[in-house]
Design a protein around this motif. Structure first.
Motif, short mmCIF file in Angstrom:
data_model
loop_
_atom_site.label_atom_id
_atom_site.label_comp_id
_atom_site.label_asym_id
_atom_site.label_seq_id
_atom_site.Cartn_x
_atom_site.Cartn_y
_atom_site.Cartn_z
N MET A 269 96.98 7.88 44.23
CA MET A 269 96.51 7.08 43.10
C MET A 269 95.42 7.81 42.32
N LEU A 270 94.60 8.57 43.01
CA LEU A 270 93.55 9.35 42.35
C LEU A 270 94.18 10.36 41.38
N ALA A 271 95.35 10.87 41.75
CA ALA A 271 96.06 11.84 40.90
C ALA A 271 96.49 11.22 39.57
N ASN A 272 96.69 9.90 39.56
CA ASN A 272 97.11 9.22 38.33
C ASN A 272 96.03 9.21 37.26
N LEU A 273 94.80 9.56 37.64
CA LEU A 273 93.70 9.55 36.67
C LEU A 273 93.54 10.91 35.98
N LYS A 274 94.42 11.87 36.32
CA LYS A 274 94.32 13.23 35.74
C LYS A 274 94.51 13.23 34.23
N GLU A 275 95.21 12.23 33.72
CA GLU A 275 95.52 12.24 32.27
C GLU A 275 94.28 12.06 31.40
N ILE A 276 93.18 11.62 31.99
CA ILE A 276 91.93 11.46 31.24
C ILE A 276 90.96 12.57 31.67
N LYS A 277 90.73 13.51 30.77
CA LYS A 277 89.90 14.67 31.10
C LYS A 277 88.48 14.26 31.52
N GLU A 278 87.95 13.19 30.86
CA GLU A 278 86.59 12.74 31.16
C GLU A 278 86.44 12.28 32.60
N PHE A 279 87.56 11.99 33.27
CA PHE A 279 87.51 11.51 34.65
C PHE A 279 87.54 12.64 35.67
N ASP A 280 87.71 13.88 35.22
CA ASP A 280 87.84 15.00 36.17
C ASP A 280 86.64 15.10 37.09
N ILE A 281 85.43 15.00 36.52
CA ILE A 281 84.23 15.14 37.33
C ILE A 281 84.12 14.03 38.37
N TYR A 282 84.61 12.83 38.01
CA TYR A 282 84.57 11.71 38.95
C TYR A 282 85.59 11.91 40.07
N ARG A 283 86.78 12.38 39.70
CA ARG A 283 87.81 12.62 40.70
C ARG A 283 87.33 13.65 41.71
N GLU A 284 86.69 14.70 41.22
CA GLU A 284 86.19 15.75 42.11
C GLU A 284 85.12 15.21 43.06
N LYS A 285 84.21 14.41 42.52
CA LYS A 285 83.13 13.87 43.36
C LYS A 285 83.68 12.90 44.40
N ILE A 286 84.59 12.03 43.98
CA ILE A 286 85.15 11.05 44.92
C ILE A 286 85.94 11.76 46.01
N ALA A 287 86.73 12.75 45.63
CA ALA A 287 87.51 13.51 46.62
C ALA A 287 86.60 14.19 47.62
N ALA A 288 85.49 14.75 47.15
CA ALA A 288 84.53 15.42 48.04
C ALA A 288 83.87 14.42 48.99
N LEU A 289 83.50 13.26 48.45
CA LEU A 289 82.85 12.23 49.27
C LEU A 289 83.76 11.72 50.40
N LEU A 290 85.04 11.58 50.07
CA LEU A 290 85.97 10.96 51.02
C LEU A 290 86.83 11.98 51.76
N ASP A 291 86.54 13.27 51.53
CA ASP A 291 87.29 14.34 52.19
C ASP A 291 88.80 14.22 51.89
N VAL A 292 89.09 14.02 50.60
CA VAL A 292 90.47 13.90 50.14
C VAL A 292 90.78 15.10 49.24
N GLN A 293 91.94 15.73 49.44
CA GLN A 293 92.31 16.89 48.62
C GLN A 293 92.92 16.39 47.31
N LEU A 294 92.43 16.91 46.19
CA LEU A 294 92.98 16.50 44.90
C LEU A 294 94.35 17.09 44.68
N LEU A 295 95.21 16.28 44.09
CA LEU A 295 96.56 16.74 43.74
C LEU A 295 96.59 17.17 42.28
#
Length: 295
Positions: A269-295
Motif C-alpha cells: 500500500m505504501l507503494a501506491n503513494l509513489k505517484e505523488i512526488k511530495e510524499f517521497d520523503i514521508y514514504r522513506e521515513k515511514i519505511a525506515a521507522l517500520l523496517d519496511v523495504q520500499l517498492l
C-alpha cells in the motif's frame, strides 16, 4: 457550552500560572477567578496537572490552526514558509502569559504526560521544517538540513526571548522576511562549501539521545501519515485520485493500530503513494521507522 467553560478555565490558568507560577497557583485560585465551584472544576479536569497539559495542547492547537490556514492560501512555498515563521511572533502578542509560563516551565520537573506531548510537538515541528525547506530549496539541501533547522530555531527563540524578557520593541511584521533572508544566507553558505556540523540529514536519527527521539516508532509513523493526509486535502489533483490516495492513507493508519504489523501489506500500500512526488520523503521515513523495504 461545556467547551466554552473549558476554554475559560484554561485561559484563567494561563494567566495565573504566568503571574504566580504553577506550584504557587492552586485549583482554588483558578475556580475563584472563574467564579465556579471546585466540584465543577473536576467535571472538566481531573487534576491541576491535567489542566497544565491541556494548556500546552490549547496553545499548540492555536498555532497549528493558524499554520494550516496559511497552508491553504494561494502562496508559493517561500512566501508560505515566510508567513508561517511569523506565527509564533503573532501569538506572542496575543498569549504573552503563555510564553512566560512556557519558558519558566523549563526549570520545572516535567511529568511524563507533558513530556510526551512536547516530544510529539517537537517531532511535528521538525517534520514541518524539513518538508518546507525542501519545497523551497530542493533535495540538494538534504546533507545539511539538520544544521539549517537548528540555526532557524536558535534565531527564532532568541528573538522571542528578547521580546519577552527584555521587552525589546521590534516590528514583528518585518521579522518573517528578515528570518527568511537569513535562511537564504545559511543555505548559500552550505552550497558554497561550508562544512555541516550534523553529518546526517535526519535530525531525529542524528540525536537519538534527545527526548524527542523517544517517541514510539508507530506514533512517529502515525504523525507522518497525518501530515500526508493534511497535505493531500490541499493538493490540486483530480478528485478521484485524491479519494484513492486518501483511502490508501486510511488503510495504512488502520494497519498501524493492529497489534502485529503486516509488513507485506503495508509495503504494498505504501507503494501506491509513489505517484505523488511530495510524499517521497514521508514514504522513506515511514519505511525506515517500520523496517519496511520500499517498492
Amino acid at each position: 457550552m461545556k467547551e466554552k467553560k473549558r476554554k475559560e478555565i484554561i485561559e484563567s490558568a494561563i494567566k495565573l500560572f504566568a503571574e504566580n507560577g504553577f506550584y504557587n497557583t492552586s485549583v482554588q485560585d483558578i475556580v475563584t477567578d472563574c467564579a465556579m465551584s471546585k466540584g465543577a472544576f473536576y467535571n472538566y479536569f481531573s487534576s491541576k496537572e491535567e489542566l497544565h497539559i491541556a494548556i500546552f495542547q490549547y496553545y499548540f492547537e492555536q498555532m497549528s490552526t493558524r499554520t494550516i490556514e496559511i497552508d491553504k492560501e494561494n502562496l508559493n512555498p517561500r512566501e508560505k514558509m515566510k508567513k508561517q515563521l511569523g506565527v509564533p511572533f503573532e501569538e506572542l502578542t496575543k498569549h504573552k502569559e503563555f510564553f512566560i509560563m512556557y519558558l519558566r516551565e523549563q526549570s520545572f520537573s516535567i511529568n511524563k504526560e507533558l513530556r510526551e506531548f512536547m516530544e510529539k510537538a517537537q517531532f511535528e515541528t521538525l517534520t514541518w521544517y524539513e518538508r518546507n525547506l525542501k519545497d523551497i530549496y530542493g533535495e540538494n539541501i538534504t546533507t545539511f538540513i539538520g544544521d539549517i533547522i537548528l540555526l532557524i530555531e536558535g534565531m527564532k527563540q532568541s528573538y522571542l526571548a528578547a521580546m519577552l524578557f527584555h521587552d525589546l520593541q521590534m516590528d514583528v511584521d518585518l521579522l518573517p522576511n528578515f528570518l527568511m533572508n537569513r535562511i537564504d544566507d545559511i543555505v548559500n553558505a552550505f552550497q558554497n562549501g561550508e562544512e555541516p556540523i550534523i553529518k546526517k540529514s535526519n535530525l531525529l536519527s542524528s540525536f537519538p539521545q534527545c527526548s524527542f527521539g523517544n517517541i514510539d516508532r508507530i506514533e512517529k509513523a502515525s504523525l507522518l501519515l497525518a501530515d500526508m493526509q493534511e497535505q493531500l486535502e490541499n493538493m490540486k489533483i483530480d478528485e478521484d485520485q485524491r479519494d484513492g490516495l486518501a483511502g490508501v492513507i486510511d488503510f495504512l493508519k488502520g494497519e498501524l493500530k493492529k497489534p502485529n504489523l503486516e509488513k507485506y501489506a503495508f509495503q504494498g500500500m505504501l507503494a501506491n503513494l509513489k505517484e505523488i512526488k511530495e510524499f517521497d520523503i514521508y514514504r522513506e521515513k515511514i519505511a525506515a521507522l517500520l523496517d519496511v523495504q520500499l517498492l
